[in-house]
Motif scaffolding. Structure first.
Motif, PDB file in Angstrom:
ATOM      1  N   SER A 126       0.918  -0.592   0.219  1.00  0.00           N
ATOM      2  CA  SER A 126      -0.612  -0.001  -0.333  1.00  0.00           C
ATOM      3  C   SER A 126       0.733   1.315   0.286  1.00  0.00           C
ATOM      4  O   SER A 126       2.062   1.293   0.719  1.00  0.00           O
ATOM      5  CB  SER A 126      -0.743  -0.060   1.048  1.00  0.00           C
ATOM      6  OG  SER A 126      -1.319   1.145   1.233  1.00  0.00           O
ATOM      7  N   LEU A 127       0.226   2.638  -0.692  1.00  0.00           N
ATOM      8  CA  LEU A 127       1.630   3.290  -0.747  1.00  0.00           C
ATOM      9  C   LEU A 127       0.152   4.859  -0.602  1.00  0.00           C
ATOM     10  O   LEU A 127       0.859   5.908   0.279  1.00  0.00           O
ATOM     11  CB  LEU A 127       1.348   4.044  -2.288  1.00  0.00           C
ATOM     12  CG  LEU A 127       2.137   2.612  -3.160  1.00  0.00           C
ATOM     13  CD1 LEU A 127       2.444   2.854  -4.011  1.00  0.00           C
ATOM     14  CD2 LEU A 127       3.851   2.590  -2.807  1.00  0.00           C
ATOM     15  N   ARG A 128      -0.887   4.192   0.578  1.00  0.00           N
ATOM     16  CA  ARG A 128      -1.754   5.389   0.242  1.00  0.00           C
ATOM     17  C   ARG A 128      -0.709   6.232   1.924  1.00  0.00           C
ATOM     18  O   ARG A 128      -0.568   6.175   2.875  1.00  0.00           O
ATOM     19  CB  ARG A 128      -2.640   4.565   1.903  1.00  0.00           C
ATOM     20  CG  ARG A 128      -4.057   5.372   2.023  1.00  0.00           C
ATOM     21  CD  ARG A 128      -4.468   4.478   3.047  1.00  0.00           C
ATOM     22  NE  ARG A 128      -5.421   5.812   3.501  1.00  0.00           N
ATOM     23  CZ  ARG A 128      -6.721   5.090   3.864  1.00  0.00           C
ATOM     24  NH1 ARG A 128      -7.242   4.864   2.146  1.00  0.00           N
ATOM     25  NH2 ARG A 128      -7.570   6.634   3.926  1.00  0.00           N
ATOM     26  N   GLY A 129      -1.099   7.493   1.662  1.00  0.00           N
ATOM     27  CA  GLY A 129      -0.378   8.738   2.472  1.00  0.00           C
ATOM     28  C   GLY A 129       1.256   8.767   2.460  1.00  0.00           C
ATOM     29  O   GLY A 129       1.785   9.583   2.872  1.00  0.00           O
ATOM     30  N   ALA A 130       1.741   8.051   1.238  1.00  0.00           N
ATOM     31  CA  ALA A 130       3.576   8.078   0.598  1.00  0.00           C
ATOM     32  C   ALA A 130       3.610   9.413   0.601  1.00  0.00           C
ATOM     33  O   ALA A 130       2.680  10.509   0.138  1.00  0.00           O
ATOM     34  CB  ALA A 130       3.783   6.779  -0.330  1.00  0.00           C
TER      35      ALA A 130
END
Length: 168
Positions: A126-130
């Protein structure tokens, strides 16, 4: 058929097999404008907050040995796809699934009267909020950890976390 199309079909078949074994459905996105290839839905009301969780997937597949490392699979995402995957304000969470496969496509699948085996495996992240990319950067190499195989157990965990209101 071009090699990229073959790899796309292999990764779709792999995800379909894993999702089916997890009692989930897969919906292929017809127009890949937002960087989403498929949506997986859990069709059982089994969670506290959301009865029917779903997750969007961007699928990638590689046979390049230089991208397959002992602890991760490396993949370069262009800015647009990276930004879509790192988005926080989305209704359906998004993950990246990177598959490693042999370079010889004739060895991708083996079968006998007992089983069908697909070589090799896929890993998710998950790259959420990267972090956002600097304006001068057009792409980013991300690392899908080999400790996160895209398999039935991991998919059920992803769906449970989403169903409880968490992130993948």
């Amino acid at each position: 058929m071009p090699e990229t199309a073959l790899k796309e079909q292999l990764s779709l078949a792999y995800v379909q097999a894993v999702a089916t074994a997890a009692a989930c459905t897969v919906e292929e996105v017809r127009v890949d404008y937002s960087g989403i290839d498929v949506t997986i839905k859990q069709e059982q009301p089994a969670h506290t907050l959301y009865d029917y969780p779903e997750v969007d997937l961007q699928l990638k597949c590689t046979s390049q040995a230089s991208l397959i490392r002992p602890n991760y699979l490396a993949w370069s995402l262009d800015r647009k796809k990276y930004d879509h995957l790192r988005a926080v304000k989305v209704l359906v969470p998004r993950i990246l699934v990177v598959m490693a496969c042999p370079s010889d496509f004739t060895t991708w699948v083996d079968q006998d009267d007992q089983r069908l085996t697909v070589a090799h495996a896929a890993y998710w992240m998950s790259l959420r909020g990267a972090e956002a990319l600097p304006e001068t950067q057009d792409s980013k190499v991300v690392h899908a950890p080999r400790s996160q195989p895209f398999n039935v157990e991991q998919l059920l965990g992803i769906m449970a976390r989403i169903g409880e209101g968490g992130t993948p």
